[in-house]
Design an enzyme around this catalytic site. Structure first.
Site, PDB file in Angstrom:
ATOM      1  N   CYS A  91      -3.560  -7.930   8.189  1.00  0.00           N
ATOM      2  CA  CYS A  91      -4.101  -6.976   7.170  1.00  0.00           C
ATOM      3  C   CYS A  91      -5.161  -5.702   8.194  1.00  0.00           C
ATOM      4  O   CYS A  91      -6.043  -6.735   8.519  1.00  0.00           O
ATOM      5  CB  CYS A  91      -5.005  -8.004   6.133  1.00  0.00           C
ATOM      6  SG  CYS A  91      -6.154  -7.597   5.088  1.00  0.00           S
TER       7      CYS A  91
ATOM      8  N   CYS B  76      -2.104  -0.274   5.832  1.00  0.00           N
ATOM      9  CA  CYS B  76      -2.156  -1.737   5.334  1.00  0.00           C
ATOM     10  C   CYS B  76      -1.509  -1.960   4.550  1.00  0.00           C
ATOM     11  O   CYS B  76       0.247  -1.114   4.725  1.00  0.00           O
ATOM     12  CB  CYS B  76      -2.472  -0.839   3.417  1.00  0.00           C
ATOM     13  SG  CYS B  76      -2.481  -2.640   3.183  1.00  0.00           S
TER      14      CYS B  76
HETATM   15  N1  DGL Z   1      -3.339  -5.822   3.523  1.00  0.00           N
HETATM   16  C1  DGL Z   1      -4.193  -4.925   3.333  1.00  0.00           C
HETATM   17  C2  DGL Z   1      -4.224  -4.328   4.812  1.00  0.00           C
HETATM   18  O1  DGL Z   1      -3.702  -3.985   5.468  1.00  0.00           O
HETATM   19  C3  DGL Z   1      -5.137  -5.699   2.212  1.00  0.00           C
HETATM   20  C4  DGL Z   1      -5.100  -5.171   1.267  1.00  0.00           C
HETATM   21  C5  DGL Z   1      -5.662  -5.582   0.242  1.00  0.00           C
HETATM   22  O2  DGL Z   1      -6.019  -6.806   0.193  1.00  0.00           O
HETATM   23  O3  DGL Z   1      -6.399  -4.544  -0.467  1.00  0.00           O
HETATM   24  O4  DGL Z   1      -5.457  -4.174   4.337  1.00  0.00           O
END
Ligand code: DGL
Length: 252
Positions: A71, A181
């Site tokens: 993430c 993301c």
């Molecule tokens: N998948 C996440 C990222 O890589 C977070 C997305 C979220 O929860 O806003 O930033």
């Protein structure tokens, strides 16, 4: 016996687990989707740090030898704090500006990420470092995380949501789009379809997940953690609903 903890705010990190399992197919993993608190994108760094401590403690109770923050938002908010607080290796994610800046022909790189990632100091440093002679255009992928969490990866509504953030980057001339993301790679087909419809079928989308998988393999080796476990496999945990999570999990 060593288990690797992998976390994300929801299903997005499964795009990283997919690459990690290609690189280290015989390892044992726990994937934790913190989907009761998703999205992380607009949460404060303090809140994200608190969640990451709770998740790391849960991994450690299960004998985790290393943790992957699959993430970008969590990495930006919490990885420095986690490294200072725990004695195990943490591997994080960050938008892949460097390969995009090296590859662009138009001199314009687009970055799609959450507000938390785009405002983080690490991102700003990276941008400064790799953007020599290259213009970086950024957009929050507004609504992208919600689409993936709902399991809505394609169709007219998904295309409209994707178009709203992608088109301004293409209009600026970006020929490389960094997916900053981990949810966004699940929208890749829709991103490609929309780009093609807008006359930019040759744009390249860049996902750092394969590089993160290689980095994890190096980190495990340096820490003396065996790349294989006698009980390989993945355990899937979540703080919220599992239906859409399981559907995406079964597709990777
Ligand atoms: N998948 C996440 C990222 O890589 C977070 C997305 C979220 O929860 O806003 O930033």
């Amino acid at each position: 016996m060593a288990v690797i903890g992998i976390m994300d705010s929801g299903s997005g990190g499964l795009s990283v687990l997919r690459e990690i399992r290609k690189t280290l197919p015989k390892q044992r993993y726990i994937y934790y989707a913190d989907n009761a608190w998703c999205p992380y994108g607009e949460k404060t760094p303090e809140f994200i740090i608190e969640r990451l401590h709770a998740i790391t403690d849960l991994f450690l109770e299960r004998d985790a030898a290393a943790v992957v923050l699959a993430c970008n938002t969590a990495t930006s908010a919490a990885i420095a704090d986690l490294r200072a607080s725990y004695g195990i290796p943490f591997v994080g994610m960050e938008p892949a500006i460097k390969p995009a800046a090296l590859g662009t022909q138009t001199g314009v790189v687009g970055v799609l990420a959450t507000a938390g990632t785009l405002g983080g100091s690490k991102y700003l440093q990276n941008k400064e470092r790799f953007s020599d002679g290259v213009r970086i255009e950024e957009r929050v992928g507004a609504g992208f995380v919600e689409l993936v969490e709902a399991g809505e990866l394609s169709g007219p509504h998904a295309e409209a949501v994707v178009r709203a953030s992608l088109q301004p980057l293409l209009d600026e001339g970006a020929d490389r789009i960094v997916l900053g993301c981990t949810h966004y790679p699940f929208l890749l087909e829709t991103l490609r379809k929309v780009a093609t419809e807008l006359g930019h079928g040759d744009v390249q989308f860049i996902d750092p997940a394969p590089a993160v998988a290689r980095r994890l393999a190096d980190v495990l080796q340096q820490a003396g953690i065996a790349p294989e476990d006698e009980n390989p496999g993945t355990e899937l945990l979540s703080s919220g609903p599992r239906e859409n999570l399981l559907e995406i999990y079964s597709s990777i």
